[in-house]
Design an enzyme around this catalytic site. Sequence first.
Site, PDB file in Angstrom:
ATOM      1  N   GLY A   2       0.609  -1.571   0.335  1.00 21.18           N
ATOM      2  CA  GLY A   2      -0.431  -0.111  -0.044  1.00 21.18           C
ATOM      3  C   GLY A   2       1.097   1.024   0.032  1.00 21.18           C
ATOM      4  N   GLY A  59       0.955   5.567   1.713  1.00 25.16           N
ATOM      5  CA  GLY A  59       0.285   6.680   1.973  1.00 25.16           C
ATOM      6  C   GLY A  59       1.202   7.268   2.085  1.00 25.16           C
ATOM      7  N   MET A  82       2.857   9.632   3.919  1.00 19.61           N
ATOM      8  CA  MET A  82       4.162   9.117   4.211  1.00 19.61           C
ATOM      9  C   MET A  82       5.134   8.484   3.479  1.00 19.61           C
ATOM     10  SD  MET A  82       4.313  10.385   7.126  1.00 19.61           S
ATOM     11  CE  MET A  82       5.707   9.530   8.699  1.00 19.61           C
ATOM     12  N   GLY A  83       4.788   7.784   2.570  1.00 15.85           N
ATOM     13  CA  GLY A  83       5.483   6.569   2.023  1.00 15.85           C
ATOM     14  C   GLY A  83       4.586   5.213   1.362  1.00 15.85           C
ATOM     15  N   VAL A 111       3.978   1.317   1.567  1.00 17.43           N
ATOM     16  CA  VAL A 111       4.323  -0.115   2.483  1.00 17.43           C
ATOM     17  C   VAL A 111       4.602  -1.667   1.828  1.00 17.43           C
ATOM     18  CG1 VAL A 111       3.536  -1.808   4.364  1.00 17.43           C
ATOM     19  CG2 VAL A 111       3.033   0.675   4.599  1.00 17.43           C
ATOM     20  N   LYS A 154       7.815  -0.127   6.118  1.00 18.05           N
ATOM     21  CA  LYS A 154       7.205   0.907   5.847  1.00 18.05           C
ATOM     22  C   LYS A 154       8.559   2.008   4.874  1.00 18.05           C
ATOM     23  CE  LYS A 154       4.199   4.522   7.894  1.00 18.05           C
ATOM     24  NZ  LYS A 154       3.294   4.862   8.673  1.00 18.05           N
ATOM     25  N   ASP A 211      -5.189   8.153  15.047  1.00 17.39           N
ATOM     26  CA  ASP A 211      -6.147   8.132  13.780  1.00 17.39           C
ATOM     27  C   ASP A 211      -6.563   7.042  13.915  1.00 17.39           C
ATOM     28  OD1 ASP A 211      -6.443   8.396  11.331  1.00 17.39           O
ATOM     29  OD2 ASP A 211      -4.483   8.306  10.956  1.00 17.39           O
TER      30      ASP A 211
END
Lengths: 976, 192
Positions: A136, A138, A140-141, A143, A158, A252
């Site tokens: 996946g 996101g 931030m970066g 995975v 990640k 979150d």
Amino acid sequence: MDDGSLLVATRTQRRHNTMNPKRYQQVKEVFLAVCELDSDRVDAFLDEACAGDPSLREEVESLLVYHLPSTLIGESPEDSGEVKIPRFVPKILSDAGETKDDTRAYEHSREKKGKEERFAPGTIIAGRYRMLGLLGRGGMGEVYRADDLKLDQPVALKFLSRDMSHDRSRLERFHNEVRLARKVTHPNVNRVYDIGEAGGDTFISMEYVDGQNLGMLLQSVGRLTGDKAMQVARQLCAGLGAAHDRGVLHLDLKPANIMIDSSGQVCITDFGIASLAKEAKRDGPLTGTPAFMAPELFQGKKPTVQSDLYSLGVVLYEAVIGQALPLDILRHGRRQADLESRDDSASLLPDDVDPVLERVIRQCLEPDPRQRPDSAHEIAASLPGVDPLDEVIAAGETPSPDMVAAAGAGVGFRRKTAIACLSIALVGLTAVWLLAKHTLFLPQAGLAKPPAVLADKAEEIIARLGHDMEDHQPSERRSVQGFAIDRAYLRYFTESVNEADPWKNLSTGRPPAIFFWYRHGDGRLIPPAPFGESALRRKLPPEPGMTTVRLDGYGRLIRFEAIPLRSGYQSSSEKNVDWSVPFELAGLDISRFEAVDPVRKPPMFADRVLAWKGVYEDNPSVPIRIEGSALDGRVVYFSVVPPYQDQAGVSDGVSWVSAPPSHAFVLRFTLHLAAMVCGIFLAWKNLGQGRGDRRGALRLAMFVFVLGSLDWIVGERHSTVWAEQAASLYLGLARITLAAVGAWIWYIALEPHVRRLWPQTLITWSRILQGHFRDPLLGRDILIGGLFGVCLVLVFQFDILLPGWLHLPQPAPKLPAAGYDLAELLGVRYKMGTMISVLLTSIIFGLTALFLMSLFRVIIRMPGLATLAFCALLTTVFSIDSGYDTFMPWLTNAVLAFGAVFILKRVGLVALIVGRFVCVLIMTNPITSDFNAWYSASGNFTVAFVMGLLVWGFYLSLAGGPVVASSVSKIKDTGE
Amino acid sequence: MQSDEVSRITGILNEVKQGDRSAWERLLPMVYGELRQLAAQFLRHERNNHTLQPTALVHEAFMKLVDQTNVDWQSRAHFFAISSQAMRRILVDHARQHQAAKRGGGHKRIVLDENLIGETQRAGNLLALEDALTKLAELDPRQAKIVELRFFGGLSVAEVAEVLDMSKRSVEREWTMVRSWLRRELSDGTTP
């Protein structure tokens, strides 16, 4: 790793199907009118304006949700002519999709970034991980799934986006994620292994969960049904609770961050924006996913555990309903009431949703954080199924204080049991009250006159003997007074008198078992009080100008001591002293006494020393000796000495002569000292390992401090002399602080052991420390503890009565354990002080008992033997405490010790504290059914107080509803 | 930029102010061309930590195209109004182009300044905004215009009132409404 927008899309479409320009103008009119209104008038206005047109109202309300007052969002006033200019990130028009903006809303976007995967499958990085594929992407970066070649295990890696890896704040956040996630070790929390670097890329290695996230699951299955929902809820609570226990807020929580593996194990992931609760700030950068964020966060409030619980509520709502929470409910507190009252809310929830879960969701979604549950553990405990506390104990783990407290939420008493308990306790109390006159010490001790009368009598005696204040300026005259028990009397009559009923003369005061002392002078009269003692019990060594009188309960002189201020002594002028006067004051006839040689020296200088011997007229069986001394024609010393005081010298427990410490004192002192040293050591160790319950310890210490201060204010004898008062204040403060610090240390030191061994003993206690003062569980403990306390007194009473029935030698009436001055006899204020100090000592007693028991358990590894040894210790302490060391009702005390251990282990600490409080309260107060006694009001007040306590406990215990709640309506009753 | 073009544009602007609708039509392509050039320049030299401010571009264009000694603030407002329309087109076209260049659908995500939508909706989507504005134009054209002027042209309430010939108070009221409306529309789109 994201999804879920389908739900909202459908809603939007639905809304616009009916919208047209005309309709829009209508909406606008109503909306703008509402904006002008005060919030409290909005509902009424909408009712009127949208009468008969619910869809209009729905539309307006959905807009109102997004109408934020300008102050709230920090916009400058519109009429200033200034406009905040929208800025577009340059990259919107370029290829790179990532932005610098520090928001999360799009962090988990699933769209492809037009960028190829960073690593081709099969690449080996950091010499250890073989990349398998992208899981996946996101904000931030990315995975990736990878194999750890060294350990031959699948992991998830990640990576921080390349363009972010030079951004220090991003990197810091990345580190933070590892730091926080590592604090939490729990099966329901994704494990984070380490942070690493490969070719300039920073990555986190973490547990690979072979499954899908909750959002994906919901997309494929629609919604979770009853059992499954409950399972997921329980695991979520467990995981979230574990994080909270370590002070970590997730911030979150949403379906995309909840992984469910193939076996159904739930795993909370992504601590990317998590924060330590204590470091969370108000008005920090708003991070999180708006749809799941608690309303208070939008107002810039500090995130709390309750903020996470709100997100949990939203997640559970989505999970069990299969739809996103309606936005109007989501963002608007006002709508919450509608959720509760809306008629179709029941139909919103599918039938198979457990009502308990429904209640939990409603509570979590409360707009006011304070209305939400206290902790995730509390929610877990309220869910049906396995008790999380039992689970933890079974796993050999130590539950957290929150988890312990949560185990008691909503647990009360069955009505029938509560009624039975209350009735037995009240009947018992009545029995205690009726039997008191014959069994307890105080009502039989010959307290014929109230202290005011006795004080007056003492002044009269001082005047009659020629010491009436001639030495003092009237303004300097001060006096102190009090009652004291002559424990030597009890020892003597227990051991040395061979009569069927040695106590028949107890109430006549011949000889007196209890006495009233009165002292006046112009110097210091109030000695500093040592640890745990009232100044009333200690008396200063006599100083010149001080006169001390002892009277029995009837006001007859027992002892007189005067030290003239100005000696003015002339040895030549020996004057005659009329000795019949003190004899008369003592209620004796001098002619019936035979002069003998004095054997003891008077405690002050005297020029005449005499002695007599004889018996009381009304109790000839007791030989007494009278000693008298005079100086310069005035009586300075007069004492009626019963035989036991001859034997014991002048040491009668209240003398100024330093007596060797009693066994009880030595034992206590040694225990205190040992416990303090061990406590500091253990506390240090526990703090180092992060095990102690700091919050609980702090609250306990504060509680001890407040109670101690109250005790000092109310129960201490305050001086009018400034210096004396200041000294008393400092000493009092020191004593209270020492007690508070000691409580803190011991609590940090031993509470974790107890929590590990017997967490159930701490449930009510933990709840009280968390501020639940109206808990059904507290009610239950008060009721059981009160019953236990009353039973203790009854045991004492039967211990007295039984030998009489069996024609055995009569034991002494039960008197309060050593260490109680009879201050409550002196007035209401001192009575209050006694009650507070009894409560305080009961708390300390309870904690000490529990901690010692755990210590025994730790040292002696066999549980049964440890309990037995502890009971033996308790029996010894009780026996020594009963005051006269040689008479030990061992059997009774053993029964009491076992009872105490039983209550402690089966019911809990609070019950034991209440039990001891009630028992000691009754024992130290002059309980009597004789309403003519001057102290009957005081005694009966105590009985009424205990009765009130029991009834209050009964009332509280029922508030929680039945323990086994099966019907839905009852659950709702208790929950709302 | 030749000075004769500047005086021509300034002249047209004054005609616009007089209420000449055709002058508006003549001015738009000139402003559009200039703005697109500026935007392209800006985007070529994209710097990581720079944000594109449409209003900054509009200002730049204004400085270049208009003789500022010769216009009053009303003319300036009209110029900005025209520019905002141009700016909107430029940005949307650009976004569409790039979206088409990529495979598949999904809206291009952009970030609007938080003050635009309010803190709950920091993230927005330019195309979503465009969709919303198109929808809004059907329901209430005047509100759509207000949004355009304020978002893409950076006009103040007073300037909007001048351009649209409304009272300041009504602009404010409309703005209040449309803000909520947009927040709702855009929040639906961005809820992950």
